[in-house]
Enzyme design. Structure first.
Site, PDB file in Angstrom:
ATOM      1  N   SER A 192       0.691  -1.166   0.164  1.00 16.57           N
ATOM      2  CA  SER A 192      -0.105  -0.041   0.102  1.00 16.57           C
ATOM      3  C   SER A 192       0.853   1.229   0.014  1.00 16.57           C
ATOM      4  O   SER A 192       2.213   1.218   0.033  1.00 16.57           O
ATOM      5  CB  SER A 192      -0.887  -0.019   1.124  1.00 16.57           C
ATOM      6  OG  SER A 192      -0.363   0.249   2.415  1.00 16.57           O
ATOM      7  N   SER A 205       0.834   3.498   2.233  1.00 14.33           N
ATOM      8  CA  SER A 205       0.691   4.393   3.640  1.00 14.33           C
ATOM      9  C   SER A 205       2.117   4.820   4.057  1.00 14.33           C
ATOM     10  O   SER A 205       2.173   5.770   4.911  1.00 14.33           O
ATOM     11  CB  SER A 205       0.217   3.535   4.731  1.00 14.33           C
ATOM     12  OG  SER A 205       1.071   2.177   4.949  1.00 14.33           O
ATOM     13  N   LYS A 240       5.303   0.154   9.333  1.00 17.20           N
ATOM     14  CA  LYS A 240       5.111   1.758   9.814  1.00 17.20           C
ATOM     15  C   LYS A 240       6.435   2.367  10.429  1.00 17.20           C
ATOM     16  O   LYS A 240       7.308   1.358  10.517  1.00 17.20           O
ATOM     17  CB  LYS A 240       4.208   1.857  10.854  1.00 17.20           C
ATOM     18  CG  LYS A 240       2.667   1.264  10.305  1.00 17.20           C
ATOM     19  CD  LYS A 240       2.000   2.034   9.168  1.00 17.20           C
ATOM     20  CE  LYS A 240       0.695   1.457   8.700  1.00 17.20           C
ATOM     21  NZ  LYS A 240       0.238   2.024   7.690  1.00 17.20           N
ATOM     22  N   SER A 288      -2.768   6.918   5.921  1.00 17.94           N
ATOM     23  CA  SER A 288      -2.262   5.860   6.633  1.00 17.94           C
ATOM     24  C   SER A 288      -3.285   5.234   7.796  1.00 17.94           C
ATOM     25  O   SER A 288      -3.472   5.882   8.735  1.00 17.94           O
ATOM     26  CB  SER A 288      -0.774   5.895   7.343  1.00 17.94           C
ATOM     27  OG  SER A 288      -0.363   5.028   8.077  1.00 17.94           O
TER      28      SER A 288
END
Length: 324
Positions: A126, A128, A183, A288
């Site tokens: 993705s 994010s 992350k 996100s």
């Protein structure tokens, strides 16, 4: 899945076909096995083995499947050497199953050890973490950066290093541990993390962020978004915001452990990180799904630190990029 191959169905069909061939050879075939039949079975056994291991992924993670495969092939090879190899005539061929196990066992063990204790590859699914990581990036994750963990059990047995604010980490998603997320570490245990009006503060101190032009997002009709150079830890990293998006979409905030450690309002949120846990956010700050929505990440969920982009088939210039 529409427009693509159904790999689960293909694996099921391949496993069923190979199982039928193996069963025919074991229970139906009469007389000596022909060279053609042996050649077919030399394909059928590995296909059956791989299909079974693939189907096990529906019930457990890849590390557990590799461990099961290593144990199974190791037992087959060891039992044959201990009980049957010495009884075979010199001209008698080794059973196909044993030959496969002997070939697969060392390869599986090496892959298992590398993925468990050294590096593990991941693919970015993705946006994010844009602009740091892009969709389609294949990355490497250092598995020993934060300590040596027992595979499958994820239990730390040796301390090596500590998670640092600003690290990009891969971890098991707290709401579904069969899924891996990536992350940036924003909050350490005990930190008070606040994101109000698009400004990030930690323990009352504003996180330095200098304007760095614009990032053109191809996934948002080539919208030009403000980009920044942010410094959470010792090194600066890229980050971007979407001005028209809220700091937090309150309708998407879920219930999670230690939810009462967080306060939300129309301008953003403030969370105090519990002991032994971390607060994660994406570099694509306003696009996100991260700790502000689903909560804190326990230490035993962390798999390793991302450090290198080793492939992107859509953009070869990204190969070899370090991850700051």
């Amino acid at each position: 899945m529409q427009g693509g191959l159904d790999w689960e169905l293909i694996a099921l069909a391949a496993g069923g076909a190979s199982a039928a061939l193996i069963a025919w050879d074991a229970f139906v075939r009469k007389g000596e096995r022909s060279e053609t039949a042996r050649g077919i079975l030399e394909i059928a056994w590995p296909v059956f083995f791989i299909a079974v291991m693939g189907m096990l992924l529906k019930f457990t993670d890849f590390a557990a499947v590799l461990l099961i495969a290593a144990v199974a092939t190791g037992i087959i090879w060891a039992v044959d050497r201990a009980a049957f190899a010495g009884r075979r005539a010199p001209q008698e061929s080794e059973p196909i199953l044993v030959d496969m196990a002997r070939a697969f066992f060392p390869v599986i063990v090496v892959v298992f050890l590398i993925r468990s204790f050294w590096v593990e590859p991941f693919k970015i699914p993705s946006g994010s973490m844009k602009p740091t990581l892009l969709v389609g990036d294949f990355i490497l994750v250092n598995k020993y950066a934060y300590g040596i963990r027992l595979p499958v059990l994820n239990r730390k047995v040796m301390e090596v290093g500590e998670v640092k604010r600003g690290d990009v980490v891969v971890f098991r998603y707290p709401l579904d541990t069969s899924s891996d997320y990536i992350k940036r570490v924003v909050g350490l245990p005990g930190d008070k993390v606040s994101y109000q009006g698009k400004l990030l503060t930690i323990n009352g101190a504003l996180v330095p962020a200098q304007a760095a032009g614009y990032y053109t997002d191809a996934e948002l009709n080539f919208l030009r978004l403000p980009a920044f150079s942010e410094k959470l830890g010792e090194k600066a990293h890229a980050m971007m915001i979407v001005p028209q998006e809220p700091a937090v979409n309150l309708s998407q905030v879920r219930q999670f452990p230690h939810r009462d450690n967080c306060e939300y309002n129309d301008d953003g949120f403030t969370c105090t990180v519990p002991p032994g846990q971390y607060f994660m956010m994406g570099d694509n700050r306003d696009q996100s799904a991260d700790s502000r929505y689903w909560g804190f990440v326990p230490d035993d969920h962390i798999k390793g630190r991302a450090f290198l982009v080793w492939m992107n088939f859509g953009d070869f210039t990204r190969i070899g990029n370090g991850i700051q």
